[in-house]
Design an enzyme around this catalytic site. Structure first.
Site, mmCIF file in Angstrom:
data_model
loop_
_atom_site.group_PDB
_atom_site.id
_atom_site.type_symbol
_atom_site.label_atom_id
_atom_site.label_comp_id
_atom_site.label_asym_id
_atom_site.label_seq_id
_atom_site.Cartn_x
_atom_site.Cartn_y
_atom_site.Cartn_z
ATOM 1 C CG HIS A 116 4.075 12.954 15.465
ATOM 2 N ND1 HIS A 116 4.184 11.716 16.030
ATOM 3 C CD2 HIS A 116 2.779 13.309 15.587
ATOM 4 C CE1 HIS A 116 3.007 11.331 16.489
ATOM 5 N NE2 HIS A 116 2.125 12.283 16.220
ATOM 6 C CB THR A 167 -0.450 5.065 1.989
ATOM 7 O OG1 THR A 167 -0.558 3.937 1.096
ATOM 8 C CG2 THR A 167 -1.510 4.947 3.075
ATOM 9 C CE LYS A 168 2.777 1.645 -1.384
ATOM 10 N NZ LYS A 168 2.957 0.300 -2.009
ATOM 11 N NE ARG A 182 -4.223 -3.174 -2.706
ATOM 12 C CZ ARG A 182 -4.152 -4.484 -2.512
ATOM 13 N NH1 ARG A 182 -4.780 -5.301 -3.334
ATOM 14 N NH2 ARG A 182 -3.471 -4.972 -1.505
#
Length: 563
Positions: A116, A167-168, A182
């Site tokens: 959100h 996160t990626k 990583r």
């Protein structure tokens, strides 16, 4: 003591893989009823298990065959799994989440396929929800206490270490860990396991490699000589760079000029290639094409010829007969305008290469002027060099120590490779310290984990050199143990173990896989570059003396000139 019915249920909840073979008929019937009672639009495959203690309240659930949801898992939203998937105890899977086949999710891990906003105009609990969704490929192992945030795609065959925060996106076959997660290596790339008694790095392996290369270099150069000119490899067209690479290789391993010509004839042939009007060296059969008003060539092979021909002449005890006019005649205002106009956002490698060429031409011009008193007007003013370094120092990103911006498509490739070219010709060549060296090491090590360029045999000479040289340069500057020195050394050792076996007897090194550079076939360019790379890697591990050579040309470790 026999387990009670309730104890068995708790046992299966925490160890659901035992249910298929250990459950009674009554327990199987209770499990079918449990699955029928799930809310939302639910469809459960064959031989699945959903723990009684799991909080499963989906809007949509598709659980593939032979999959299970273990004790105290929390499942909401739209969740789809392939076959053979496991949500272990205390996992949280919420929002829009899609799993492939054979996905293992460790205990206490959260896949949060929603989010959100947090705009300042209202309290957080009143913010609207968004959902990009999480996608996980086939054959993926996600360890315990991992968090995967909304919008992430995890490719097939990945392994994610315990405690990571993803996160990626992660490409297929990635082994990743950390917060933020990583890439560590390619899963297909097993840790090097040398044969007993045969080291793949360290002094013995380096000395043996150098002896092999030295014994074979005469034949290697001979196979690339076509009676009048050098080619990169048999069957290729003759190039200026091939001649320069031959000079560099012979100097590095033999300490003399290639035997195909006397040293003065090598120097004469290279020197006469220079155009007297511009001071540039065109490719064989190609005219020089000015692309700007100041007469300096802004693209093409003539850019690199300023480096390779100049250093080949230097190794032969000669120099360019003429100054590079576009540099000697460029004003400070023209230089600053050109620097501002370079494609830093989407072409940092090209921008760095231009600065490498300009600064190297300035270096040759200074030597030319000092050696020719009647040519003192050709010497670039100190103001131009001061303007170059002043511009670079004031525009280096303090977070990375670099120039340019990474992109989603290429990551840090353009920025790191451009950093090597830029600093090679400027800070390293003139013996000046680079700004923010610790941040450079951080950025370069982050790039070195990008599995698009490193791992699985993807390494080419350009990409490895453009990591090794910045790490070496910053290590010399930070002194002592150096920033993250253990990680730097481990990376260098790994690259050495990969590089040394790539030597092909009698042929040397190929540039690398793919279409970049001259390709994977062994030739002069790949050999010249990898010999220098191996020295840099060996020096990062403290073993360069074992090689018995030290680059003196383009990749020389010492400054060519000090200011």
């Amino acid at each position: 003591m026999d387990l009670t019915e309730q104890q068995l249920i708790r046992h299966f909840d925490h160890c659901p893989w035992l249910f298929a073979e250990g459950a009674s008929d009554e327990q199987r019937a209770a499990q079918r009823e449990r699955q029928r009672a799930l809310g939302g639009d639910s469809a459960i495959g064959e031989r699945c298990y959903v723990a009684d203690s799991a909080a499963v309240h989906p809007d949509l659930l598709r659980l593939g065959d032979d999959s299970y949801i273990a004790a105290h898992a929390y499942v909401t939203g739209e969740v789809r799994t392939g076959k053979d998937c496991t949500l272990n105890p205390f996992t949280t899977v919420r929002g829009t989440v899609t799993l492939g086949d054979g996905v293992r999710i460790g205990a206490h891990t959260s896949l949060l396929g929603f989010n959100h906003s947090m705009a300042p105009d209202r309290p957080v609990f009143q913010q609207p929800q968004t959902s990009l969704g999480i996608t996980v490929g086939d054959d993926v192992w996600i360890g315990s206490h991992v968090v995967v945030v909304d919008g992430v795609t995890i490719g097939d065959h990945c392994v994610i270490g315990a405690g990571a925060v993803v996160t990626k996106d992660l490409p297929e076959w990635t082994v990743a860990a950390g917060n933020p997660a990583r890439p560590l290596r390619d899963r297909r790339e097993a840790p090097a396991r040398p044969a007993p008694g045969v080291p793949t790095s360290g002094g013995d392996a380096l000395a043996r490699f150098a002896a092999t290369a030295r014994a074979q270099v005469a034949g290697l150069l001979g196979r690339c000589w076509e009676g009048d000119r050098y080619v990169d490899r048999p069957g290729a067209a003759a190039t200026v760079r091939a001649h320069c690479d031959a000079v560099e290789i012979a100097d590095l391993l033999l300490g003399r000029a290639p035997e195909q010509l006397p040293a003065d004839e090598h120097a004469k042939r290279l020197g006469t290639l220079q155009d007297p009007r511009t001071g540039l060296v065109p490719a064989f059969g190609e005219p020089l094409r000015p692309v700007d008003g100041d007469g300096f060539i802004g693209e093409g092979s003539s850019l690199y010829h300023v480096l390779c021909v100049g250093y080949a002449l230097d190794l032969l005890g000669a120099s360019f007969p003429y100054p590079v006019r576009g540099v000697s005649e460029m004003t400070v205002s023209q230089l600053l305008a050109r620097l501002e106009g370079l494609a830093w956002r989407d072409g940092a490698w090209g921008a760095g290469a231009w600065i490498d060429t300009w600064a190297t031409a300035a270096h040759w011009n200074r030597g030319h002027s000092l050696g020719h008193p009647d040519g003192i007007g050709s010497m670039p003013g100190t103001g131009s060099l001061e303007a170059l370094f002043g511009w670079l120092l004031t525009r280096a990103d303090p977070w990375t120590g670099m120039w340019g911006s990474p992109s989603a498509q290429a990551g840090r490739l353009q920025v790191v490779n451009g950093y090597y070219r830029l600093t090679r010709g400027s800070f390293a060549q003139f013996g000046l310290p680079v700004p923010h060296p610790e941040r450079v090491v951080d950025a370069v090590l982050d790039h070195a984990r990008d599995l698009r360029y490193f791992g699985g045999g993807r390494e080419n000479a350009c990409n490895v050199l453009d990591v090794a040289h910045p790490l070496w340069l910053c290590a010399r500057q930070t002194g002592g143990a150096g920033h993250r020195s253990a990680e730097v050394r481990a990376w260098a050792e790994r690259q050495l173990a990969l590089a040394l076996p790539r030597w092909q007897d009698g042929k040397g090194f190929g540039f690398g896989p793919g279409d970049a550079g001259p390709g994977r076939e062994p030739g002069l360019q790949g050999t010249e570059m990898w010999l220098a790379i191996i020295w840099l890697l060996a020096d990062l591990t403290g073993c360069s003396d074992a090689l018995g050579y030290r680059p003196r040309g383009i990749h020389r470790p010492e400054p060519a000139r000090t200011l």
